[in-house]
Design a protein around this motif. Structure first.
Motif, short mmCIF file in Angstrom:
data_model
loop_
_atom_site.label_atom_id
_atom_site.label_comp_id
_atom_site.label_asym_id
_atom_site.label_seq_id
_atom_site.Cartn_x
_atom_site.Cartn_y
_atom_site.Cartn_z
N ASP A 101 -111.51 -33.51 57.17
CA ASP A 101 -110.10 -33.09 57.32
C ASP A 101 -109.17 -34.07 56.61
OD1 ASP A 101 -110.73 -30.87 58.81
OD2 ASP A 101 -110.84 -32.02 60.66
N PRO A 102 -108.13 -33.60 55.94
CA PRO A 102 -107.63 -32.23 55.82
C PRO A 102 -108.08 -31.53 54.53
CG PRO A 102 -105.96 -33.73 55.07
CD PRO A 102 -107.17 -34.57 55.36
N ALA A 112 -101.09 -28.75 49.82
CA ALA A 112 -101.90 -27.54 49.62
C ALA A 112 -101.11 -26.45 48.89
CB ALA A 112 -102.38 -27.01 50.97
N ASP A 165 -107.60 -21.13 56.54
CA ASP A 165 -107.74 -21.87 55.27
C ASP A 165 -108.33 -21.00 54.17
OD1 ASP A 165 -106.82 -24.16 56.57
OD2 ASP A 165 -108.85 -24.71 57.20
N SER A 177 -115.53 -30.63 56.11
CA SER A 177 -114.72 -29.83 57.04
C SER A 177 -115.39 -28.47 57.29
CB SER A 177 -113.29 -29.65 56.53
OG SER A 177 -113.30 -29.13 55.22
N SER A 194 -107.58 -27.67 53.68
CA SER A 194 -106.79 -27.09 54.77
C SER A 194 -105.55 -26.43 54.17
CB SER A 194 -106.39 -28.20 55.75
OG SER A 194 -105.29 -27.78 56.50
N TYR A 253 -105.14 -35.34 46.93
CA TYR A 253 -104.42 -35.63 48.17
C TYR A 253 -102.97 -36.05 47.92
CZ TYR A 253 -108.63 -35.13 50.98
OH TYR A 253 -109.73 -34.61 51.61
N ARG A 313 -102.28 -28.61 54.46
CA ARG A 313 -102.40 -30.02 54.07
C ARG A 313 -101.12 -30.50 53.39
NH1 ARG A 313 -103.83 -32.09 49.38
NH2 ARG A 313 -104.32 -30.03 48.54
N GLN A 314 -100.64 -31.66 53.82
CA GLN A 314 -99.43 -32.25 53.23
C GLN A 314 -99.83 -33.31 52.21
OE1 GLN A 314 -96.30 -31.06 54.02
NE2 GLN A 314 -97.57 -29.56 55.09
#
Lengths: 163, 116
Positions: A123-124, A74, B32, B68, A127, A70, A130-131
């Motif tokens: 989430d995320p 992404a 995604d 998710s 994804s 994280y 995703r940041q």
């Protein structure tokens, strides 16, 4: 009338000497059974402790990997492989923890596993947009909190099962 | 991806995610990736639910699931496809060695609210 029993006296077809030998054997067998049960108990305790420790270690590694994952967006080229690794290891951890629960009914950890799973892979997770998150982001604190709850439940389960 | 539905008997369709979709299902939306929860729901799960009395989804064999993915695949049945949670409890069976996955899936189904 004398109440003394002759060493050569007969009781249920056996001499007193034979009976004393038989009682001696019974004590020996009983002692062996008790000692064997205690050794088995200690072995089970040792195995469960080792498994709890292994789960906690895996959990700590998973938290570290989640922080790394994280911490990058992404767009990072390693994002996909790190995500797959986390998913796989999360599944391994859940399988091991559930196995403990099946072996020892005192462990009640499925709910905590679910919370951990949601915090890490909700989430995320995976994804495309995703940041990167800051080190003190809510999500990361939630992951650590869920990991802490699972560790506590593993320790509580161990204490309930083995004292 | 083998999108063919495997009919177990006249009333049940069996979907094995690892064999019929992907061993490594990942992500929520099709944006995604190709093996997302949305893709699984739209391409396999919904058609199976429409064609059959009951659908059994087998999770074993895949290399892990993210919340998710599972939330979008199963919670999305209520939220996006408008199916009722009670109907899903009657029609859908989840088969997994891991109790956690099964419990989470039913939690997502029961927790999802229909859109609009």
């Amino acid at each position: 009338m004398s109440t003394a029993v002759s060493p050569d006296g007969i009781l249920f077809g056996l001499t007193v000497k034979d009976l004393l030998i038989a009682v001696g054997w019974l004590f020996t067998i009983f002692g062996w059974l008790v000692s064997n049960a205690q050794a088995n108990g200690r072995e089970k305790r040792k195995e469960a402790r080792a498994e709890v420790d292994a789960c906690i270690k895996l959990l700590a590694e998973l938290v570290t990997k989640s922080r790394d994952y994280y911490g990058e967006a992404a767009a990072n080229p390693q994002s996909k492989s790190r995500g797959s690794e986390i998913r796989f290891e999360l599944q391994r951890l859940i399988a091991r923890v559930e196995r403990l629960e099946r072996k020892h009914a005192q462990f009640d950890v499925t709910g905590a596993c679910g919370e951990l799973m949601d915090s890490i892979s909700g989430d995320p997770f995976e994804s495309a947009d995703r940041q990167a998150l800051a080190a003190d982001a809510d999500l990361l604190l939630r992951i650590e909190s869920a990991a802490h709850v699972l560790i506590e439940q593993l320790e509580d389960g161990f204490i309930k099962a083995f004292g | 991806m083998d999108a063919q539905l495997v009919r177990y008997n006249a009333m049940t369709i069996v979907l094995n995610i690892a064999k019929q979709f992907s061993r490594s299902p990942a992500g929520r939306y099709v944006t995604d990736g190709p093996f997302s929860g949305q893709a699984f729901r739209e391409n396999l799960l919904l058609p199976a639910l429409r064609q059959s009395e009951t659908v059994e989804v087998q999770l074993d064999g895949a290399l892990g699931f993210g919340s998710s993915f599972l939330e979008e695949a199963f919670g999305g049945l209520v939220r996006e496809a408008g199916l009722k949670a009670e109907t899903l409890h009657q029609k859908l069976r989840i088969s997994s060695k891991l109790k956690t996955y099964e419990q989470r899936i039913w939690h997502y189904v029961d927790d999802a609210k229909p859109k609009g």
